[in-house]
Motif scaffolding. Structure first.
Motif, PDB file in Angstrom:
ATOM      1  N   PRO A 170      99.303  78.897  68.510  1.00 49.22           N
ATOM      2  CA  PRO A 170      98.896  79.188  67.125  1.00 49.22           C
ATOM      3  C   PRO A 170      97.396  79.100  66.882  1.00 49.22           C
ATOM      4  N   ARG A 171      96.640  78.689  67.884  1.00 52.50           N
ATOM      5  CA  ARG A 171      95.188  78.547  67.741  1.00 52.50           C
ATOM      6  C   ARG A 171      94.511  79.877  67.409  1.00 52.50           C
ATOM      7  N   TRP A 172      95.094  80.997  67.876  1.00 51.74           N
ATOM      8  CA  TRP A 172      94.488  82.304  67.652  1.00 51.74           C
ATOM      9  C   TRP A 172      95.319  83.101  66.668  1.00 51.74           C
ATOM     10  N   GLU A 173      94.706  83.542  65.583  1.00 49.06           N
ATOM     11  CA  GLU A 173      95.407  84.277  64.530  1.00 49.06           C
ATOM     12  C   GLU A 173      95.663  85.720  64.931  1.00 49.06           C
ATOM     13  N   ARG A 174      96.738  86.286  64.397  1.00 46.47           N
ATOM     14  CA  ARG A 174      97.068  87.696  64.606  1.00 46.47           C
ATOM     15  C   ARG A 174      95.896  88.556  64.149  1.00 46.47           C
ATOM     16  N   GLY A 175      95.470  89.461  65.032  1.00 48.31           N
ATOM     17  CA  GLY A 175      94.391  90.375  64.710  1.00 48.31           C
ATOM     18  C   GLY A 175      93.005  89.870  65.037  1.00 48.31           C
ATOM     19  N   ALA A 176      92.890  88.589  65.402  1.00 47.28           N
ATOM     20  CA  ALA A 176      91.568  88.043  65.750  1.00 47.28           C
ATOM     21  C   ALA A 176      91.083  88.667  67.050  1.00 47.28           C
ATOM     22  N   ALA A 177      89.787  88.843  67.152  1.00 50.03           N
ATOM     23  CA  ALA A 177      89.200  89.392  68.374  1.00 50.03           C
ATOM     24  C   ALA A 177      89.362  88.389  69.514  1.00 50.03           C
ATOM     25  N   VAL A 178      89.608  88.905  70.703  1.00 51.30           N
ATOM     26  CA  VAL A 178      89.721  88.065  71.885  1.00 51.30           C
ATOM     27  C   VAL A 178      88.306  87.650  72.301  1.00 51.30           C
ATOM     28  N   PRO A 179      88.044  86.340  72.392  1.00 53.55           N
ATOM     29  CA  PRO A 179      86.693  85.914  72.755  1.00 53.55           C
ATOM     30  C   PRO A 179      86.375  86.232  74.214  1.00 53.55           C
ATOM     31  N   PRO A 180      85.128  86.488  74.540  1.00 55.57           N
ATOM     32  CA  PRO A 180      84.772  86.854  75.905  1.00 55.57           C
ATOM     33  C   PRO A 180      85.070  85.764  76.928  1.00 55.57           C
ATOM     34  N   ASP A 181      85.159  84.514  76.496  1.00 51.83           N
ATOM     35  CA  ASP A 181      85.435  83.420  77.427  1.00 51.83           C
ATOM     36  C   ASP A 181      86.908  83.015  77.453  1.00 51.83           C
ATOM     37  N   ILE A 182      87.796  83.918  77.050  1.00 54.71           N
ATOM     38  CA  ILE A 182      89.211  83.580  76.916  1.00 54.71           C
ATOM     39  C   ILE A 182      89.841  83.106  78.218  1.00 54.71           C
ATOM     40  N   VAL A 226      98.220  84.284  74.064  1.00 55.34           N
ATOM     41  CA  VAL A 226      98.104  83.082  74.886  1.00 55.34           C
ATOM     42  C   VAL A 226      99.369  82.284  74.647  1.00 55.34           C
ATOM     43  N   HIS A 227     100.117  82.048  75.722  1.00 58.05           N
ATOM     44  CA  HIS A 227     101.382  81.322  75.612  1.00 58.05           C
ATOM     45  C   HIS A 227     101.186  79.835  75.860  1.00 58.05           C
ATOM     46  N   THR A 228     101.907  79.045  75.082  1.00 63.43           N
ATOM     47  CA  THR A 228     101.926  77.599  75.247  1.00 63.43           C
ATOM     48  C   THR A 228     102.973  77.239  76.296  1.00 63.43           C
ATOM     49  N   PRO A 229     102.625  76.410  77.282  1.00 64.59           N
ATOM     50  CA  PRO A 229     103.592  76.063  78.327  1.00 64.59           C
ATOM     51  C   PRO A 229     104.864  75.425  77.765  1.00 64.59           C
ATOM     52  N   GLY A 230     105.990  75.797  78.346  1.00 69.08           N
ATOM     53  CA  GLY A 230     107.271  75.216  77.961  1.00 69.08           C
ATOM     54  C   GLY A 230     107.724  75.572  76.566  1.00 69.08           C
ATOM     55  N   SER A 231     107.158  76.624  75.993  1.00 70.31           N
ATOM     56  CA  SER A 231     107.472  76.967  74.600  1.00 70.31           C
ATOM     57  C   SER A 231     108.486  78.096  74.484  1.00 70.31           C
ATOM     58  N   GLY A 232     108.924  78.651  75.622  1.00 68.35           N
ATOM     59  CA  GLY A 232     109.791  79.822  75.536  1.00 68.35           C
ATOM     60  C   GLY A 232     108.992  81.063  75.196  1.00 68.35           C
ATOM     61  N   PHE A 233     107.757  81.116  75.664  1.00 70.80           N
ATOM     62  CA  PHE A 233     106.864  82.262  75.469  1.00 70.80           C
ATOM     63  C   PHE A 233     106.370  82.403  74.031  1.00 70.80           C
ATOM     64  N   LEU A 234     106.237  81.304  73.323  1.00 65.42           N
ATOM     65  CA  LEU A 234     105.662  81.356  71.979  1.00 65.42           C
ATOM     66  C   LEU A 234     104.146  81.405  72.075  1.00 65.42           C
ATOM     67  N   ALA A 235     103.554  82.135  71.153  1.00 62.81           N
ATOM     68  CA  ALA A 235     102.100  82.261  71.123  1.00 62.81           C
ATOM     69  C   ALA A 235     101.464  80.956  70.673  1.00 62.81           C
ATOM     70  N   PRO A 277      88.028  96.426  72.824  1.00 68.49           N
ATOM     71  CA  PRO A 277      88.310  95.818  71.511  1.00 68.49           C
ATOM     72  C   PRO A 277      89.708  95.184  71.471  1.00 68.49           C
ATOM     73  N   LEU A 278      89.940  94.200  72.342  1.00 68.12           N
ATOM     74  CA  LEU A 278      91.246  93.541  72.401  1.00 68.12           C
ATOM     75  C   LEU A 278      91.414  92.603  71.213  1.00 68.12           C
ATOM     76  N   ARG A 279      92.625  92.555  70.699  1.00 72.73           N
ATOM     77  CA  ARG A 279      92.965  91.692  69.557  1.00 72.73           C
ATOM     78  C   ARG A 279      94.211  90.892  69.903  1.00 72.73           C
ATOM     79  N   PHE A 280      94.343  89.724  69.298  1.00 72.29           N
ATOM     80  CA  PHE A 280      95.538  88.920  69.498  1.00 72.29           C
ATOM     81  C   PHE A 280      96.697  89.483  68.692  1.00 72.29           C
ATOM     82  N   LEU A 281      97.832  89.605  69.340  1.00 74.62           N
ATOM     83  CA  LEU A 281      99.109  89.941  68.707  1.00 74.62           C
ATOM     84  C   LEU A 281      99.073  91.236  67.892  1.00 74.62           C
ATOM     85  N   ARG A 282      98.451  92.268  68.447  1.00 76.10           N
ATOM     86  CA  ARG A 282      98.430  93.591  67.825  1.00 76.10           C
ATOM     87  C   ARG A 282      99.232  94.558  68.685  1.00 76.10           C
TER      88      ARG A 282
END
Length: 99
Positions: free
Chosen positions: A63-75, A52-61, A40-45
């Motif tokens: 924004p496509r995936w909301e905090r607490g959203a379930a990680v999709p099986p095809d991630i 999921v980090h955006t390249p060249g962002s300084g390790f920023l998440a 039961p993996l969740r984003f940003l919990r």
């Protein structure tokens, strides 16, 4: 300590010995895909979390995936196609032998 902070801290990844070849023996992309489907993996919990980090962002998440959203099986496939870095944290909650 200064060398680590200047060369790696929020700058570049640090591969500890024995390095990437050793880590590949622990996990494969298929293992990560299996974890995303079974756990039961969740984003940003706090526990069993993913980001999921955006390249060249300084390790920023990405924004496509909301905090607490379930990680999709095809991630893994989605992250690779979008050239993103997929990170799992706190796996010891679900797999003590690995952590």
């Amino acid at each position: 300590c200064r060398s680590f902070l200047s060369d790696h801290w929020e700058v570049a990844p640090l591969l500890s010995r024995p390095g990437a070849a050793w880590a590949r023996a622990l996990f494969s992309l298929r293992d990560v895909e299996r974890m995303a489907r079974l756990w039961p993996l969740r984003f940003l919990r706090n526990h069993g979390t993913a980001v999921v980090h955006t390249p060249g962002s300084g390790f920023l998440a990405d924004p496509r995936w909301e905090r607490g959203a379930a990680v999709p099986p095809d991630i893994v496939e989605v992250a690779l196609a979008a050239e993103r870095t997929f990170v799992l944290h706190n796996l010891e909650v679900y797999s003590p032998p690995v952590a």
